[in-house]
Design an enzyme around this catalytic site. Sequence first.
Site, PDB file in Angstrom:
ATOM      1  N   ILE A 260       0.817  -1.209   0.000  1.00  0.00           N
ATOM      2  CA  ILE A 260       0.000   0.000   0.000  1.00  0.00           C
ATOM      3  C   ILE A 260       0.846   1.252   0.000  1.00  0.00           C
ATOM      4  O   ILE A 260       0.334   2.363   0.013  1.00  0.00           O
ATOM      5  CB  ILE A 260      -0.962   0.029   1.211  1.00  0.00           C
ATOM      6  CG1 ILE A 260      -0.202  -0.252   2.506  1.00  0.00           C
ATOM      7  CG2 ILE A 260      -2.110  -0.945   1.030  1.00  0.00           C
ATOM      8  CD1 ILE A 260      -1.057  -0.091   3.747  1.00  0.00           C
ATOM      9  N   GLY A 261       2.152   1.100   0.001  1.00  0.00           N
ATOM     10  CA  GLY A 261       3.006   2.270  -0.025  1.00  0.00           C
ATOM     11  C   GLY A 261       4.450   1.850  -0.266  1.00  0.00           C
ATOM     12  O   GLY A 261       4.863   0.754   0.099  1.00  0.00           O
TER      13      GLY A 261
ATOM     14  N   GLY B 233       8.529   3.607  -0.341  1.00  0.00           N
ATOM     15  CA  GLY B 233       9.306   4.817  -0.092  1.00  0.00           C
ATOM     16  C   GLY B 233      10.748   4.499   0.188  1.00  0.00           C
ATOM     17  O   GLY B 233      11.198   3.358  -0.015  1.00  0.00           O
ATOM     18  N   GLY B 234      11.454   5.491   0.660  1.00  0.00           N
ATOM     19  CA  GLY B 234      12.873   5.355   0.901  1.00  0.00           C
ATOM     20  C   GLY B 234      13.192   4.217   1.855  1.00  0.00           C
ATOM     21  O   GLY B 234      14.199   3.521   1.705  1.00  0.00           O
TER      22      GLY B 234
ATOM     23  N   GLY C 266      11.384   1.453   2.452  1.00  0.00           N
ATOM     24  CA  GLY C 266      11.035   0.124   1.960  1.00  0.00           C
ATOM     25  C   GLY C 266       9.576   0.117   1.566  1.00  0.00           C
ATOM     26  O   GLY C 266       9.045   1.148   1.148  1.00  0.00           O
TER      27      GLY C 266
ATOM     28  N   ASP D  76       9.310  15.496  10.972  1.00  0.00           N
ATOM     29  CA  ASP D  76       8.931  15.189   9.597  1.00  0.00           C
ATOM     30  C   ASP D  76       7.417  15.339   9.421  1.00  0.00           C
ATOM     31  O   ASP D  76       6.743  14.463   8.898  1.00  0.00           O
ATOM     32  CB  ASP D  76       9.391  13.769   9.230  1.00  0.00           C
ATOM     33  CG  ASP D  76       9.553  13.600   7.722  1.00  0.00           C
ATOM     34  OD1 ASP D  76       9.476  14.623   6.994  1.00  0.00           O
ATOM     35  OD2 ASP D  76       9.747  12.461   7.269  1.00  0.00           O
TER      36      ASP D  76
END
Length: 817
Positions: A494-495, A497-498, A500, A612
């Site tokens: 479902i996603g 990114g940097g 994993g 973040d």
Amino acid sequence: MGSGVCGLLIWVLSILCLMCVSQGFDPVDNYLIDCGSPTDTPVGNRVFMTDNSHSNTLSTPQNIFANISSKSISSPLDLALYQTARVLNGNSRYNFSIKQHGRHLVRLHFFPFVDKNYNLSEAKFSVSAQTFTLLRDYQPQSVPVVKEYSLNITSDNLVLSFIPSADSFAFLNALEVFSLPRDLVPDGAEVIDPPGKYQNLRTQALETVLRVNMGNQTVFPQNDTLWRHWLSDDTFLKHKNLVKFVSNLSSVNYTRGWPNQDIAPSSVYGTATRLDSQHNPGTIANVTWLFDLDSGFDYLIRFHFCDIVSRSPKQLFFNVYFNSWFVARDLDLSNLTSNILGAPYYLDAIVRLRNSGQINISVGPSDVYNAYPDAILNGLEVMKISNSRHSLDTIDSLASSSKKKVWVIGGSAAGALFIILILALVFFLVFRSRRQAHVDHSTQDDFTMNGGESFQQNKQSRGTSIFSRPKNGYRIPFVAVQEATDNFSESLVIGIGGFGKVYKGVLSDEAKVAVKRGVSQSQQGLAEFQTEIEMLSQFCHRHLVSLIGYCNEKNEMIIIYEYMEKGTLKNHLYGSELPKLNWRQRLEICIGSARGLHYLHTGPAKAIIHRDVKSANILLDENLMAKVGDFGLSKAGPEIDQTHVSTAVKGSFGYLDPEYLTTQQLTEKSDVYSFGVVMLEVLSGRPVIDPSLPREMVNLVDLAMELQKKGELEKIVDPHIMSEIKPESLRRFGETAEKCLAEHGHDRPAMGAVLWNLEYALHLQGNVIRHSPNSELSKHQWETSVSTTQYSMGSMGDLADVSMGRVFSQMVKAEMM
Ligand SMILES: *[C@@H]1O[C@H](CO)[C@@H](O)[C@H](O)[C@H]1NC(C)=O
Ligand SMILES: *[C@@H]1O[C@H](CO)[C@@H](O)[C@H](O)[C@H]1NC(C)=O
Ligand SMILES: *[C@@H]1O[C@H](CO)[C@@H](O)[C@H](O)[C@H]1NC(C)=O
Ligand SMILES: *[C@@H]1O[C@H](CO)[C@@H](O)[C@H](O)[C@H]1NC(C)=O
Ligand SMILES: *[C@@H]1O[C@H](CO)[C@@H](O)[C@H](O)[C@H]1NC(C)=O
Ligand SMILES: *[C@@H]1O[C@H](CO)[C@@H](O)[C@H](O)[C@H]1NC(C)=O
Ligand SMILES: *[C@@H]1O[C@H](CO)[C@@H](O)[C@H](O)[C@H]1NC(C)=O
Ligand SMILES: *[C@@H]1O[C@H](CO)[C@@H](O)[C@H](O)[C@H]1NC(C)=O
Ligand SMILES: *[C@@H]1O[C@H](CO)[C@@H](O)[C@H](O)[C@H]1NC(C)=O
Ligand SMILES: *[C@@H]1O[C@H](CO)[C@@H](O)[C@H](O)[C@H]1NC(C)=O
Ligand SMILES: *[C@@H]1O[C@H](CO)[C@@H](O)[C@H](O)[C@H]1NC(C)=O
């Protein structure tokens, strides 16, 4: 003649039936161990085995046995099981092979005596079974204690782990593990308060916290088919003068077959506490028992009834209450038991204790016309249900953290200062040890939060281990993660990114989870992994994504969070086909995330800086409630940072506080800046940096601040909400965002003030939107709600209703990079 034969047959059959009942229950799996005893120990009709000879079920660093020496102060009882113990001075585990899947009972016997070498009262340890934490940092009191649990075992082994707390050891006097009869524990039950249905009980661990026999009679294990101990009820009665204890064991009639003796023996069903209305003529009252439980958990309550008082059916009608809620109204036992008087019956109910652990159970006369005022109860069992963190220990309960917090706030200033100092020291040690570990490049040693796997304490990272201890409870075996994600099936991603990939998964208890699996073995990936677990495991707040567990077996870096049905805020603002949020929904999401951040900044120990904050890290549950996620970069601050100016500036491009960029001094106000950026995204429905736009419009912050100065902020408002947004609400929102984006940190408001202003903007939006009437507050209501907000910000009342097992989808950081 025929009826005579038939009668004889029935007689023979019922005798046979009685015989097989009185034989008791014969469990398929049956492990009884008298720990540390040199010989087998008979107890009643069972034999507890010695574990002095080599034991292939237990693995422990060292065999240490303890016994009550003659010099020992005293043993309050001569019970055989409490004469000896096994000391476990390192992480140890029992591994029992299981022949029959299903619910098993686990009973742990503790009696801390003083041995030649060990004072068992000084023990402190945690116990877990499969993935459940049974006890955490437990210190047995100087009386014999029996802890009883039941777990549904669906694998071929039951693993029971004992983990000593730092500088301490564990011990155990005796252990019982045996199969329970089928259907003893239901799959679900009605929830009282608030009414509803509870599912999934079958996968939860339960702890028996109360088992009471009414009628002022204790029932000892030898009189119970499952060797249960039933306390007498008299000490729990609220008004002893209103009751009569009744007993007629011979009238208990199990011929209906269910419930049988395994549900409760006749010594329980054959005694009862009854409303004494004859001796108190004219008083129509309830019989009430008061109990103290741990708040922050759900409980299964079983009420046992058996009409041993009526002469004929339809004489007894009564009500059953939990606190002030009806469990049963006008209960007519004879109707429920096909008019067999003396036939046992039980009712199960589930209650959720959120704020207070004090409960009362009552039975009282019903209003049925002509019913004689009467009421009885024969027995009561209360079982605590493991929570969403797979724990049964109060340390992990939601309410206990809120209680602690109130204490810190309400406690003396000196006490609070002391705690702050201790916490500061802990943080200091943690970060110092981390730095040293970095210098040593010892990836493996740096990461000692596992505790469970290695039997040796790692000296170098003692500082870390102070922090790591509580996290043992969150560890989830790799196989369980594989199972949950269909072995990391690509279809469940479902996603990306940097860090994993993020997978959607379903745990064995059917809780939906998001599983973030790190790929990078770099020091940075590892550090972020550790930080995130450390951070997440400390706090618990309805507006922060909660940690379900983690897995670091086989060099894996896997974090398991609650699953957030609706994904990220970012996806709802732009770049997707999702339906657009209205202004009120957007404001509520901002308010929710501001609450989460406010909690972080003022929260559990000392200020935590998220570092973040961005729309991709704000997640939405099925009701669009916002939760802040991704704590990989979070830091305790700001004092720590003054001693340690970090060299690498971290965060996401577009959201970074310009002051932090230049000075590298990190404070909470950096989060406030980033939050201001998020507010602009929410208002405009566009990305922070959009290179496809004309040059002067690329940077949302620059553009918005320029328009705000000119009083033309409406020019960037998302066309989808343009028509509904009230000018006053927009003005308040714009001014707040502008303050958040002030160049210097000290000019920016604290998150608490941002929150207040957002609430006010919502209030100003007021009565326009018809489809969420609940939020239409009158001025008075608004003022009260603001004042309670401020109160609860201090006391963190928000904790009270953190929902269980609710879960999420985690997008990954660095999308804006
Ligand atoms: C108790 O332990 C001591 C050693 O600690 C041992 O010598 C003694 O035999 C033990 N007694 C019993 C009854 O097990
Ligand atoms: C328990 O024992 C079984 C073999 O009987 C083994 O496969 C399993 O890995 C063991 N589990 C643990 C946690 O030691
Ligand atoms: C054993 O430890 C307990 C708790 O620390 C302490 O109260 C007790 O005095 C100790 N007993 C002996 C005999 O040392
Ligand atoms: C144990 O769990 C399995 C799998 O969830 C379920 O099928 C079974 O009915 C459960 N057994 C009991 C006794 O709850
Ligand atoms: C319950 O029984 C005990 C003795 O077993 C007795 O001392 C006590 O008074 C009784 N309680 C009541 C309320 O009668
Ligand atoms: C309990 O068991 C003992 C012997 O095991 C027996 O003598 C006694 O009658 C039993 N009591 C009840 C209430 O069943
Ligand atoms: C006990 O119950 C039986 C059957 O219901 C009845 O015959 C008997 O009289 C009762 N005994 C007492 C003491 O009430
Ligand atoms: C139990 O109830 C059944 C059905 O009413 C009856 O036939 C039987 O005699 C009863 N047994 C006892 C021991 O009272
Ligand atoms: C019994 O308790 C219930 C719930 O608290 C209450 O509503 C009811 O009025 C009580 N009945 C009597 C007779 O006190
Ligand atoms: C029972 O508990 C409820 C809620 O905790 C409380 O309001 C009520 O007064 C209690 N009733 C009695 C009879 O103690
Ligand atoms: C129980 O009550 C229901 C509804 O009043 C009735 O239909 C049923 O026949 C009763 N059952 C018995 C065994 O009395």
